[in-house]
Design a protein around this motif. Structure first.
Motif, PDB file in Angstrom:
ATOM      1  N   ASP A  59       4.237  16.108 -11.929  1.00  0.00           N
ATOM      2  CA  ASP A  59       3.226  16.896 -12.638  1.00  0.00           C
ATOM      3  C   ASP A  59       3.186  18.331 -12.115  1.00  0.00           C
ATOM      4  OD1 ASP A  59       2.548  14.686 -14.115  1.00  0.00           O
ATOM      5  OD2 ASP A  59       0.749  14.202 -12.952  1.00  0.00           O
TER       6      ASP A  59
ATOM      7  N   ARG B  82       0.832  -1.211   0.000  1.00  0.00           N
ATOM      8  CA  ARG B  82       0.000   0.000   0.000  1.00  0.00           C
ATOM      9  C   ARG B  82       0.864   1.257   0.000  1.00  0.00           C
ATOM     10  NH1 ARG B  82      -3.008  -2.942   3.765  1.00  0.00           N
ATOM     11  NH2 ARG B  82      -2.103  -1.752   5.506  1.00  0.00           N
TER      12      ARG B  82
ATOM     13  N   GLN C 276       3.954   1.531  -1.090  1.00  0.00           N
ATOM     14  CA  GLN C 276       4.626   1.649  -2.387  1.00  0.00           C
ATOM     15  C   GLN C 276       3.694   2.245  -3.437  1.00  0.00           C
ATOM     16  OE1 GLN C 276       5.876  -2.454  -2.795  1.00  0.00           O
ATOM     17  NE2 GLN C 276       7.987  -1.970  -2.195  1.00  0.00           N
ATOM     18  N   GLN C 277       2.428   1.859  -3.400  1.00  0.00           N
ATOM     19  CA  GLN C 277       1.455   2.402  -4.352  1.00  0.00           C
ATOM     20  C   GLN C 277       1.238   3.895  -4.111  1.00  0.00           C
ATOM     21  OE1 GLN C 277      -1.988  -0.084  -3.748  1.00  0.00           O
ATOM     22  NE2 GLN C 277      -1.180  -1.779  -4.969  1.00  0.00           N
ATOM     23  N   ARG C 278       1.116   4.282  -2.849  1.00  0.00           N
ATOM     24  CA  ARG C 278       0.938   5.695  -2.524  1.00  0.00           C
ATOM     25  C   ARG C 278       2.169   6.497  -2.894  1.00  0.00           C
ATOM     26  NH1 ARG C 278      -2.252   5.950   3.327  1.00  0.00           N
ATOM     27  NH2 ARG C 278      -4.076   4.729   2.671  1.00  0.00           N
TER      28      ARG C 278
ATOM     29  N   ALA D 159       4.312   5.861  -5.244  1.00  0.00           N
ATOM     30  CA  ALA D 159       4.369   5.998  -6.703  1.00  0.00           C
ATOM     31  C   ALA D 159       3.444   7.117  -7.169  1.00  0.00           C
ATOM     32  CB  ALA D 159       3.982   4.679  -7.369  1.00  0.00           C
ATOM     33  N   ARG D 160       2.238   7.187  -6.589  1.00  0.00           N
ATOM     34  CA  ARG D 160       1.303   8.248  -6.963  1.00  0.00           C
ATOM     35  C   ARG D 160       1.839   9.622  -6.557  1.00  0.00           C
ATOM     36  NH1 ARG D 160      -2.758   4.424  -5.426  1.00  0.00           N
ATOM     37  NH2 ARG D 160      -2.935   5.337  -3.335  1.00  0.00           N
ATOM     38  N   CYS D 161       2.439   9.696  -5.377  1.00  0.00           N
ATOM     39  CA  CYS D 161       2.992  10.971  -4.914  1.00  0.00           C
ATOM     40  C   CYS D 161       4.112  11.453  -5.828  1.00  0.00           C
ATOM     41  CB  CYS D 161       3.515  10.834  -3.487  1.00  0.00           C
ATOM     42  SG  CYS D 161       2.222  10.780  -2.236  1.00  0.00           S
ATOM     43  N   ARG D 162       4.931  10.549  -6.287  1.00  0.00           N
ATOM     44  CA  ARG D 162       6.040  10.936  -7.171  1.00  0.00           C
ATOM     45  C   ARG D 162       5.522  11.420  -8.526  1.00  0.00           C
ATOM     46  NH1 ARG D 162       9.804   5.993  -5.050  1.00  0.00           N
ATOM     47  NH2 ARG D 162      10.946   7.189  -3.462  1.00  0.00           N
ATOM     48  N   VAL D 163       4.446  10.797  -8.994  1.00  0.00           N
ATOM     49  CA  VAL D 163       3.823  11.276 -10.236  1.00  0.00           C
ATOM     50  C   VAL D 163       3.265  12.681 -10.013  1.00  0.00           C
ATOM     51  CG1 VAL D 163       1.885  10.954 -11.823  1.00  0.00           C
ATOM     52  CG2 VAL D 163       3.304   8.996 -11.174  1.00  0.00           C
ATOM     53  N   GLN D 164       2.566  12.875  -8.891  1.00  0.00           N
ATOM     54  CA  GLN D 164       1.999  14.194  -8.590  1.00  0.00           C
ATOM     55  C   GLN D 164       3.096  15.243  -8.436  1.00  0.00           C
ATOM     56  OE1 GLN D 164      -0.559  13.808  -5.164  1.00  0.00           O
ATOM     57  NE2 GLN D 164      -1.722  12.137  -6.086  1.00  0.00           N
ATOM     58  N   GLN D 165       4.191  14.864  -7.811  1.00  0.00           N
ATOM     59  CA  GLN D 165       5.313  15.792  -7.648  1.00  0.00           C
ATOM     60  C   GLN D 165       5.875  16.203  -9.006  1.00  0.00           C
ATOM     61  OE1 GLN D 165       9.115  14.251  -6.098  1.00  0.00           O
ATOM     62  NE2 GLN D 165       9.063  15.907  -4.574  1.00  0.00           N
TER      63      GLN D 165
END
Length: 206
Positions: A160, A146, A148-150, A152-158
């Motif tokens: 973007d 869980r 690791q999934q969060r 990964a999403r945070c790094r994408v948001q960072q």
């Protein structure tokens, strides 16, 4: 620092990343100057605010301690917002030094560069603390997955948000957009605007 959008965004993210790691080992400091010094100070208030929020949610904390934490949170949040404005003021100075003048039809963004940097600051804290979770030995594999999934999403948001900030700065530098400093005008810490504060003052004076 000259007005170079890519360089600015890269420097801001580097500052956030490095200071979050360092401040978990030593007392928060500010080794930067000029524009980055302003960014660092704003980031420091987010760092302090984050950890007070953690304390406030502990079931073992006494009511008296919660009251102290709440006051600290209010103070840090006020400072956080004040320094968002100072970041925007610093951007105005950089634009002025670069002799940038907005076009007559220049548009506004709903979010200022300072507000975007505030969001990047918070994201750097979230990423750091998620990475800490991956080092725990008292959790199961499902927890790690869980996290690791969060993460990964945070790094994408960072990524973007960093790209969007750079694009905004390019538009400002080209005069296609205009920057205005909008004052937060928080009322709860103002003794002349918060009814509970000014009424209490009247009672003490009576």
């Amino acid at each position: 620092m000259r007005f170079d959008p890519k360089r600015i965004v890269k420097a801001v993210n580097k500052l956030h990343h490095e200071t979050v790691a360092r401040w978990h080992q030593v007392e928060p400091d500010n080794a930067y100057s000029e524009f980055l010094g302003t960014v660092c100070q704003q980031h420091q208030y987010n760092f302090l605010l984050w950890h007070e929020e953690d304390i406030a949610r502990s079931p073992e904390v006494t009511d008296a301690r919660i009251a102290m934490v709440k006051r600290a949170i209010d103070g840090y949040n006020q400072q956080r917002n004040d320094w968002i404005e100072r970041i925007d003021e610093a951007f105005l100075e950089l634009l002025s030094e670069a002799s940038v003048k907005p076009a007559a039809n220049a548009r506004l963004n709903t979010e200022t560069p300072g507000a975007s940097i505030d969001r990047l600051s918070i994201m750097s804290l979230r990423i750091f603390h998620l990475e800490e979770q991956l080092e725990r030995t008292d959790v199961d594999a499902a927890h790690i997955e869980r996290v690791q999934q969060r993460l990964a999403r945070c790094r994408v948001q960072q990524g973007d948000l960093s790209q969007s900030l750079a694009e905004h700065l390019f538009d400002l530098g080209a005069g296609r957009k205009i920057l205005k400093v909008y004052r937060q005008m928080k009322m709860y810490n103002d003794a002349t605007l918060n009814p509970y504060l000014y009424q209490a003052g009247k009672k003490q004076a009576a």
